[in-house]
Design a protein around this motif. Structure first.
Motif, PDB file in Angstrom:
ATOM      1  N   ARG A   1       0.818  -1.224   0.000  1.00  0.00           N
ATOM      2  CA  ARG A   1       0.000   0.000   0.000  1.00  0.00           C
ATOM      3  C   ARG A   1       0.847   1.267   0.000  1.00  0.00           C
ATOM      4  O   ARG A   1       0.346   2.348  -0.267  1.00  0.00           O
TER       5      ARG A   1
ATOM      6  N   THR B   1      -9.326  -4.265  -0.916  1.00  0.00           N
ATOM      7  CA  THR B   1      -8.633  -4.444   0.351  1.00  0.00           C
ATOM      8  C   THR B   1      -7.519  -5.480   0.206  1.00  0.00           C
ATOM      9  O   THR B   1      -7.637  -6.411  -0.590  1.00  0.00           O
TER      10      THR B   1
ATOM     11  N   THR C   1      -5.237  -9.162  -3.142  1.00  0.00           N
ATOM     12  CA  THR C   1      -6.240  -8.201  -2.694  1.00  0.00           C
ATOM     13  C   THR C   1      -7.616  -8.771  -3.012  1.00  0.00           C
ATOM     14  O   THR C   1      -7.724  -9.865  -3.560  1.00  0.00           O
TER      15      THR C   1
ATOM     16  N   GLY D   1     -14.507  -7.348  -0.063  1.00  0.00           N
ATOM     17  CA  GLY D   1     -14.446  -5.901  -0.065  1.00  0.00           C
ATOM     18  C   GLY D   1     -15.641  -5.228  -0.713  1.00  0.00           C
ATOM     19  O   GLY D   1     -15.655  -4.045  -0.929  1.00  0.00           O
TER      20      GLY D   1
END
Length: 186
Positions: free
Chosen positions: A5, A15, A38, A185
């Motif tokens: 990130r 996410t 992710t 997510g």
């Protein structure tokens, strides 16, 4: 392991689920290659900065989780067949030259013995100095993404400390995300 990130942007509602320190790249650059899963992508990434060289080199490959149909890891060691074959040819030439030298020419006989010794010296590293083969592939319906694949360069890659976890967990994790049984997510 650097947090993904910090240098790769995420989409809205994307996410980070899991990161792996899975590979070591030795050529064309020396780097630790990590995998990040992710809720939307599988990302292979690395960023390398040398103390003596100001420029930064990085590796970044991604694939949408919806496009993944499978993953594969090949990790093996092989003898160096070319070196063994060359050593055998030199050894046979040395034996032949030694036999010819036995007819009375001591210099040819000595050259044949030296050639035979060189042949044995070449055969032994060919047998015991193994060539490591490593390939991590992500399969789609019509393509294969190979980690560290470059246009004209064959990369030298080996497994890292999390390779066993990658092999054990990654396939199941991808299936859970694709089936929606793991938080996606959304």
């Amino acid at each position: 392991m650097a947090d993904i990130r910090n240098f790769i942007g995420f989409a809205q509602n994307e996410t980070l689920i899991k990161e792996y320190d899975g590979f070591r790249l030795y050529f064309p650059v020396k780097a630790k290659v990590s995998l990040a899963v992710t809720s939307k992508r599988l990302i292979a990434y690395s960023s390398v900065r040398s103390f003596f060289d100001v420029k930064t080199e990085s590796l970044y490959q991604q694939v949408s989780l919806a496009d993944i149909k499978g993953v594969g890891v090949v990790h093996s060691m092989r003898s160096r067949i070319g070196l063994i074959a060359f050593g055998i040819v030199i050894l046979l030439m040395g034996i032949l030259t030694t036999v010819i030298g036995l007819t009375g020419n001591m210099l040819i006989e000595l050259g044949g013995i030296m050639c035979s010794i060189l042949g044995v010296i070449l055969i032994l590293p060919g047998i015991f100095w193994k060539k490591h083969l490593f390939r991590f592939e992500v399969w789609g319906t019509a393509w294969i993404l190979s980690i560290g694949e470059f246009e004209n360069v064959m990369p030298v890659t080996t497994g890292g400390p999390d390779l066993l976890k990658v092999v054990e967990e990654l396939g199941a994790l991808l299936i859970e995300i694709q089936d929606g049984t793991l938080y996606s997510g959304q």
